[in-house]
Structures are given as structure tokens and as C-alpha cells.
Design an enzyme around this catalytic site. Structure first.
Site, PDB file in Angstrom:
ATOM      1  N   ARG A   1       1.275  13.928   7.352  1.00  0.00           N
ATOM      2  CA  ARG A   1       2.048  14.218   8.672  1.00  0.00           C
ATOM      3  C   ARG A   1       3.514  14.460   8.369  1.00  0.00           C
ATOM      4  NH1 ARG A   1      -0.250   9.070  11.848  1.00  0.00           N
ATOM      5  NH2 ARG A   1      -0.788   8.768   9.829  1.00  0.00           N
TER       6      ARG A   1
ATOM      7  N   ASN B   1       5.379   8.160   9.754  1.00  0.00           N
ATOM      8  CA  ASN B   1       4.345   8.877   9.427  1.00  0.00           C
ATOM      9  C   ASN B   1       4.859  10.616   9.508  1.00  0.00           C
ATOM     10  OD1 ASN B   1       2.013   6.870   9.165  1.00  0.00           O
ATOM     11  ND2 ASN B   1       2.518   6.665  11.439  1.00  0.00           N
TER      12      ASN B   1
ATOM     13  N   LEU C   1       0.740  -1.132   0.098  1.00  0.00           N
ATOM     14  CA  LEU C   1       0.100   0.058   0.172  1.00  0.00           C
ATOM     15  C   LEU C   1       1.047   1.240  -0.088  1.00  0.00           C
ATOM     16  CD1 LEU C   1      -2.746  -0.637   2.593  1.00  0.00           C
ATOM     17  CD2 LEU C   1      -2.487  -1.299   0.178  1.00  0.00           C
TER      18      LEU C   1
ATOM     19  N   LYS D   1      38.690  14.458 -12.000  1.00  0.00           N
ATOM     20  CA  LYS D   1      37.566  14.031 -12.548  1.00  0.00           C
ATOM     21  C   LYS D   1      37.798  13.177 -13.798  1.00  0.00           C
ATOM     22  CE  LYS D   1      35.211  15.224 -16.058  1.00  0.00           C
ATOM     23  NZ  LYS D   1      35.037  16.091 -17.399  1.00  0.00           N
TER      24      LYS D   1
ATOM     25  N   THR E   1      -7.320   2.134   3.903  1.00  0.00           N
ATOM     26  CA  THR E   1      -6.335   1.025   3.725  1.00  0.00           C
ATOM     27  C   THR E   1      -7.276  -0.221   3.132  1.00  0.00           C
ATOM     28  OG1 THR E   1      -6.338   0.587   6.114  1.00  0.00           O
ATOM     29  CG2 THR E   1      -4.677   1.557   5.110  1.00  0.00           C
TER      30      THR E   1
HETATM   31  C1  UD1 Z   1      -2.318   1.664   9.808  1.00  0.00           C
HETATM   32  C2  UD1 Z   1      -3.353   1.096  10.532  1.00  0.00           C
HETATM   33  C3  UD1 Z   1      -3.154   0.827  12.026  1.00  0.00           C
HETATM   34  C4  UD1 Z   1      -1.640   0.453  12.096  1.00  0.00           C
HETATM   35  C5  UD1 Z   1      -0.652   1.079  11.515  1.00  0.00           C
HETATM   36  C6  UD1 Z   1       0.597   0.654  11.531  1.00  0.00           C
HETATM   37  C7  UD1 Z   1      -5.475   1.272   9.228  1.00  0.00           C
HETATM   38  C8  UD1 Z   1      -6.664   1.894   9.221  1.00  0.00           C
HETATM   39  N1  UD1 Z   1      -4.624   1.432  10.226  1.00  0.00           N
HETATM   40  O1  UD1 Z   1      -2.477   3.137  10.363  1.00  0.00           O
HETATM   41  O2  UD1 Z   1      -4.018  -0.133  12.567  1.00  0.00           O
HETATM   42  O3  UD1 Z   1      -1.345   0.313  13.663  1.00  0.00           O
HETATM   43  O4  UD1 Z   1      -0.956   1.297   9.994  1.00  0.00           O
HETATM   44  O5  UD1 Z   1       1.716   1.336  10.783  1.00  0.00           O
HETATM   45  O6  UD1 Z   1      -5.082   0.468   8.360  1.00  0.00           O
HETATM   46  N2  UD1 Z   1      -2.940   3.799   2.253  1.00  0.00           N
HETATM   47  C9  UD1 Z   1      -3.311   3.798   0.942  1.00  0.00           C
HETATM   48  N3  UD1 Z   1      -4.592   4.014   0.551  1.00  0.00           N
HETATM   49  C10 UD1 Z   1      -5.344   4.744   1.533  1.00  0.00           C
HETATM   50  C11 UD1 Z   1      -4.790   4.905   2.908  1.00  0.00           C
HETATM   51  C12 UD1 Z   1      -3.546   4.591   3.092  1.00  0.00           C
HETATM   52  O7  UD1 Z   1      -2.678   3.039   0.032  1.00  0.00           O
HETATM   53  O8  UD1 Z   1      -6.450   5.267   1.290  1.00  0.00           O
HETATM   54  C13 UD1 Z   1      -1.443   3.632   2.277  1.00  0.00           C
HETATM   55  C14 UD1 Z   1      -0.385   4.617   2.956  1.00  0.00           C
HETATM   56  O9  UD1 Z   1       0.122   5.012   1.762  1.00  0.00           O
HETATM   57  C15 UD1 Z   1       0.685   3.754   3.910  1.00  0.00           C
HETATM   58  C16 UD1 Z   1      -0.438   2.646   4.432  1.00  0.00           C
HETATM   59  O10 UD1 Z   1      -1.695   2.484   3.475  1.00  0.00           O
HETATM   60  O11 UD1 Z   1       1.609   3.160   3.084  1.00  0.00           O
HETATM   61  C17 UD1 Z   1      -0.773   2.765   5.763  1.00  0.00           C
HETATM   62  O12 UD1 Z   1      -1.553   4.253   5.948  1.00  0.00           O
HETATM   63  P1  UD1 Z   1      -1.337   5.257   7.080  1.00  0.00           P
HETATM   64  O13 UD1 Z   1      -2.304   6.436   6.890  1.00  0.00           O
HETATM   65  O14 UD1 Z   1       0.000   5.398   7.323  1.00  0.00           O
HETATM   66  O15 UD1 Z   1      -2.048   4.197   8.257  1.00  0.00           O
HETATM   67  P2  UD1 Z   1      -1.743   4.531   9.647  1.00  0.00           P
HETATM   68  O16 UD1 Z   1      -2.754   5.377  10.304  1.00  0.00           O
HETATM   69  O17 UD1 Z   1      -0.380   4.389   9.952  1.00  0.00           O
HETATM   70 CA    CA Z   2       1.591   4.607   8.839  1.00  0.00          CA
END
Ligand code: UD1
Ligand code: CA
Length: 458
Positions: free
Chosen positions: A16, A229, A9, A353, A81
Site C-alpha cells: 500500500r 501502511n 517483523l 566549507k 505474520t
Molecule cells: C496486522 C495484523 C492486524 C493488526 C495490524 C496492526 C495480521 C494478520 N494482522 O495487519 O491484526 O491490527 O497488523 O498494525 O497479523 N510481515 C512479515 N511477513 C509476512 C507478512 C507481514 O514479516 O509474511 C510483516 C510486515 O513487514 C509488517 C508486519 O509484519 O512489518 C505487519 O504486516 P502487515 O501486512 O502490515 O499487517 P496488517 O495488515 O497491518
Molecule cells: Ca501494518
């Protein structure tokens, strides 16, 4: 063996980070975060690897152009996610086996943990297996809520009750899923939560309701599953990666005087009995041989250093080679395919160089050698420069074996100084110097007697 499909993902904005650069392209130990994730995924030898992109999709895709065998899906808009994983359905519908889900922002996961995840997941026949960890400070992570031993569901920080926030077992965001039934279950996720997003972790409760087994793998090395993050978290994970790299090198016989300030990228190799002083950066695909000594303030990028080389303080070496027994610095600059041969010496404030500098040759002070081929046992006097650029193109200077170039010489390329020839100090050499000759181009010296006294009288 069951087939493995990996999904990474990487569609989120990374709010942030407060950055114009997509989060997964921020660098840790010299490589974008997502490169670390893809490297560890590749160790599973998956049948397919799908990257979910969205925010700045074109930029992320372009940055990954060098990786073979990736498929991309664009998630637009980014609704969480769970929604991100659902967008891979057209590519994975009908696939069997295990889907390993990785986050593009969790770069330090090890191949061992991933293999343990897959092995345990397959052995227990679980619908889902979640990688968890017990941490001192769980803030920001989803919490693992158990009923008895069993994982019941995962609750995000923003949706958690005060009691749930006390839970120190967290979701790493890394999972293995059984592919059959996965996408149907994903469609059961609702966005009824504080962030109005489709949370992937909600799958756990859905599987439990279906009576399917859900398992966990708990890692003890918490740094491994640290998600990035913010800039502060990037710095913390970078420190951890550095620390681990230094530990591995020390275990292999390298002396690192201060591991806290050894900035050594993941793919760098260093031979045994090499000594690395504080504040040294070894970057990219750099290889340092055995028995070298690299002093403080040195930065070496994508370069190969032989055995028993001494690099004194504050040298910068990029895309170059330094062969066995050579010595450099302090304050030398090698770039763009400089090649310093065995036992040669490059001293302070010397820049090379695209220059081959022959075995046993010396340029001790203040010189610029560009587009040059310098033979063996040549002496380059202080202040010597190649005038390699005529305003239109670069021209070559050749200095043959055993030549002696006096101080403050300009070599106007293209030009050759023959074998064993001498060039007098302060010369401007525009024509070839034959082997064994002495070239002198500076004018004859004139002394004006009593000049100082006479000037004072005026
Ligand atoms: C997520 C988890 C959390 C976990 C944490 C661990 C969810 C809802 N929460 O939170 O339980 O403890 O990771 O690091 O999953 N992404 C997408 N599409 C989206 C949203 C996010 O591809 O619509 C990708 C982001 O780019 C990232 C990953 O998913 O690589 C995680 O997303 P992020 O927003 O960082 O989730 P956290 O709030 O860290
Ligand atoms: Ca994250």
C-alpha cells in the site's frame, strides 16, 4: 528475572506504500521506521533481537548494519505474520522466558508501554498478551472479539462479519508470548482466510482452545500503536511524532512559535530559552544551545550550535559547528565541518566549507570560503572567494588574525595572508602576503575623458 527475546517483523512488501523502497525503510522524524522500533526494543535489554526480513532482504539488512547484536532470518516466500514468526524457530527453539513481537511498521510505540506489556504478561503467567487500543476508526486493523471480559479471538478486517467490523477495539500487532509451546501452537495456524495467509493473531483462538490464559494491555494513546501502511498514515504518524517532540522541548523551556511546523528529529536537543520560529528543520544529531534564536526557513542537519547564537532566515547548516554568540544569515550556507567561532558573523549569501572562521571575524556578504583557516577579528569583504580547487586537489587558504581582505578578492590557494595584513579591493592574491603588508594586484585605473560624448558622435 525471566529472559526476554525480541522479534521484529519486517519481511512484508508494504504494497500500500506503492514504493520501490521497503516499507520499514521509509523515514519518520529522520529515521527509518524500523530504527524507531529497534530503539524501543533495546530499552527492554533483550537477550536477543531477531529481525525477520524477506522483501528486499539485502537492502533492509544493509540499512541495519549499524545496529549491533541483531540476528536476521529470511522469510521466503512471505506467507503471513504467523509464518514470519515461525521462521525464527531455528534461532529460538529451546529458549525460555518471554518473546516480545514487534512490527517493523509500528514506530511510535513507547518504552513504557512495552515495559507494561512485559510486566503484566509475566505477572499473569499468560500464554499471550496482546496490546490493544480503542479507536474511532478501526478500518484496516484486526478486531478484538471478546466473550465477556476475556479476549476470545482476533478477526482481520477482510474476514470480519459486518457486526465484527463495528468493534472499535483493535489489535496493535504487538504481543508478548510465553516461549514454551509457542512454536508448536504456531504450527496449528491455517491459511483458511480471505488473504490465504498464516495470521499470527489466530494464535489467540488456539491458546484459548487449549485453555491457556490470554491477556490484553489497552493503551490510551492511540497514536502510539498506529501502524503505517500508506503514505497518508506515514504523514499522520510523522505529525504525531513532531507534535510530541515539540511538546517535550517546550516543557523543557524552549519557545516554539508554531509547533505544527517545527520539524525536529527525535535525537535533537535544544537548550532552554531558545526561540524557534515557524518552519524550522532540526535534523539528525543536531544540538542547539541555550538562548538561541532560529528564524524561519532554517535547516540544520547533524550540527552543533552553541549558546546565544542567532540564525536568521533560510540558512542551511550541515555537519558543522557554530560557537557561542555567533550570528548567521540570512541565506548563509555552512557545510562539511565549517566551524564558526565565538561571536563571529557570517552574513547573507556567504558559503563556508571545511573552514574555521575565527572568533569575532566577519564575512558580511557574498563570499565563498572553502578549505580555509581564518583567524580572529578578520574582516572579509563582500565578493571575496577562495579559489581552493586547482582542478586536481583542494588547497588551503590561511588568513591570520586581524587581517582585512578588501571586497572582490580572489585568494588563489595555497596562499597565506599574514597577521594584520591588508588586501586591496579587487585583488587576485596568488602569493603570500606578509604580516602587516598591503597587497594590491588590480591594475592602475585609467580614465578616458569625454569617452561617452565621443562615442555618441560616431
Ligand atoms: C496486522 C495484523 C492486524 C493488526 C495490524 C496492526 C495480521 C494478520 N494482522 O495487519 O491484526 O491490527 O497488523 O498494525 O497479523 N510481515 C512479515 N511477513 C509476512 C507478512 C507481514 O514479516 O509474511 C510483516 C510486515 O513487514 C509488517 C508486519 O509484519 O512489518 C505487519 O504486516 P502487515 O501486512 O502490515 O499487517 P496488517 O495488515 O497491518
Ligand atoms: Ca501494518
Amino acid at each position: 528475572m525471566e529472559s526476554i527475546h525480541v522479534v521484529v517483523l519486517a519481511a512484508g512488501k508494504g504494497t500500500r506504500m506503492k514504493s520501490a523502497r521497503p516499507k520499514v525503510l521509509h523515514r519518520l522524524a529522520g529515521l527509518p521506521l524500523i530504527d524507531h522500533v529497534l530503539a524501543v526494543a533495546a530499552a527492554l535489554r533483550p537477550q536477543s533481537t531477531v529481525v525477520v526480513i524477506g522483501h528486499e532482504a539485502a537492502r533492509v539488512r544493509e540499512a541495519l548494519a549499524g545496529h549491533a547484536g541483531l540476528s536476521f532470518v529470511v522469510q521466503e516466500p512471505q506467507l503471513g505474520t504467523g509464518h514470519a514468526l515461525l521462521t525464527t524457530e531455528p534461532l529460538l527453539a529451546g529458549a525460555s522466558g518471554t518473546l516480545v513481537l514487534l512490527s517493523g511498521d509500528v514506530p511510535l510505540l513507547t518504552a513504557e508501554t512495552l515495559q507494561t506489556l512485559v510486566d503484566q504478561h509475566v505477572a499473569t503467567g499468560a500464554a499471550a498478551t496482546v496490546v490493544t487500543a480503542i479507536v474511532d476508526d478501526p478500518r484496516g486493523y484486526g478486531r478484538i472479539v471478546r466473550s465477556g471480559e476475556q479476549i476470545a479471538h482476533i478477526v482481520e478486517e477482510k474476514d470480519a462479519t459486518p457486526a465484527e467490523r463495528e468493534i472499535r477495539e483493535i489489535n496493535s500487532g504487538i504481543y508478548a508470548f510465553a516461549l514454551p509451546g509457542l512454536f508448536d501452537a504456531l504450527r496449528g495456524i491455517a491459511a483458511e482466510n480471505a488473504q490465504h495467509e498464516y495470521y499470527l493473531p489466530d494464535l489467540i483462538a488456539i491458546f484459548r482452545k487449549q485453555g491457556r490464559h490470554v491477556d490484553t494491555v489497552t493503551v490510551t494513546n492511540v497514536g502510539e500503536i498506529q501502524g503505517i501502511n500508506s503514505r497518508a498514515e506515514l504523514a499522520a504518524s510523522s505529525r504525531q511524532a513532531r507534535h510530541e517532540k515539540a511538546a517535550a522541548l517546550m516543557a523543557a523551556g524552549v519557545t516554539i512559535e508554531d509547533p505544527a511546523t517545527a520539524y525536529i528529529d527525535r535525537d535533537v536537543t535544544v537548550g532552554a530559552d531558545t526561540i524557534i520560529h515557524p518552519n524550522v528543520s532540526l535534523e539528525g544529531s543536531t544540538h542547539v544551545g541555550r538562548g538561541c534564536e532560529i528564524h524561519s526557513g532554517v535547516r540544520i542537519v547533524n550540527s552543533t550550535i552553541g549558546d546565544n547564537v542567532v540564525v536568521l532566515n533560510h540558512c542551511v547548516i550541515t555537519d558543522s559547528r557554530v560557537r557561542d554568540g555567533a550570528s548567521l544569515g540570512p541565506f548563509a550556507h555552512l557545510r562539511n565541518a565549517a566551524d564558526v567561532r565565538n561571536g563571529a558573523h557570517i552574513g547573507n549569501f556567504v558559503e563556508l566549507k571545511k573552514t574555521v572562521f575565527g572568533a569575532g571575524s566577519k564575512a558580511g556578504h557574498l563570499a565563498y570560503l572553502g578549505d580555509a583557516v581564518v583567524g580572529e577579528k578578520v574582516n572579509i569583504g563582500a565578493g571575496t572567494i577562495t579559489c581552493n580547487y586547482d582542478g586536481e586537489k583542494k588547497n588551503q587558504t590561511t588568513i591570520e588574525d586581524g587581517a582585512f581582505v578588501g571586497s572582490d578578492t580572489q585568494l588563489v590557494a595555497p596562499v597565506t595572508v599574514g597577521k594584520g595584513a591588508y588586501v586591496g579591493s579587487g585583488s587576485t592574491i596568488r602569493e603570500d602576503v606578509p604580516a602587516g603588508a598591503l597587497a594590491v594586484s588590480a591594475g592602475k585605473q585609467r580614465n578616458i575623458a569625454d569617452w561617452v560624448k565621443n562615442r555618441k558622435k560616431k
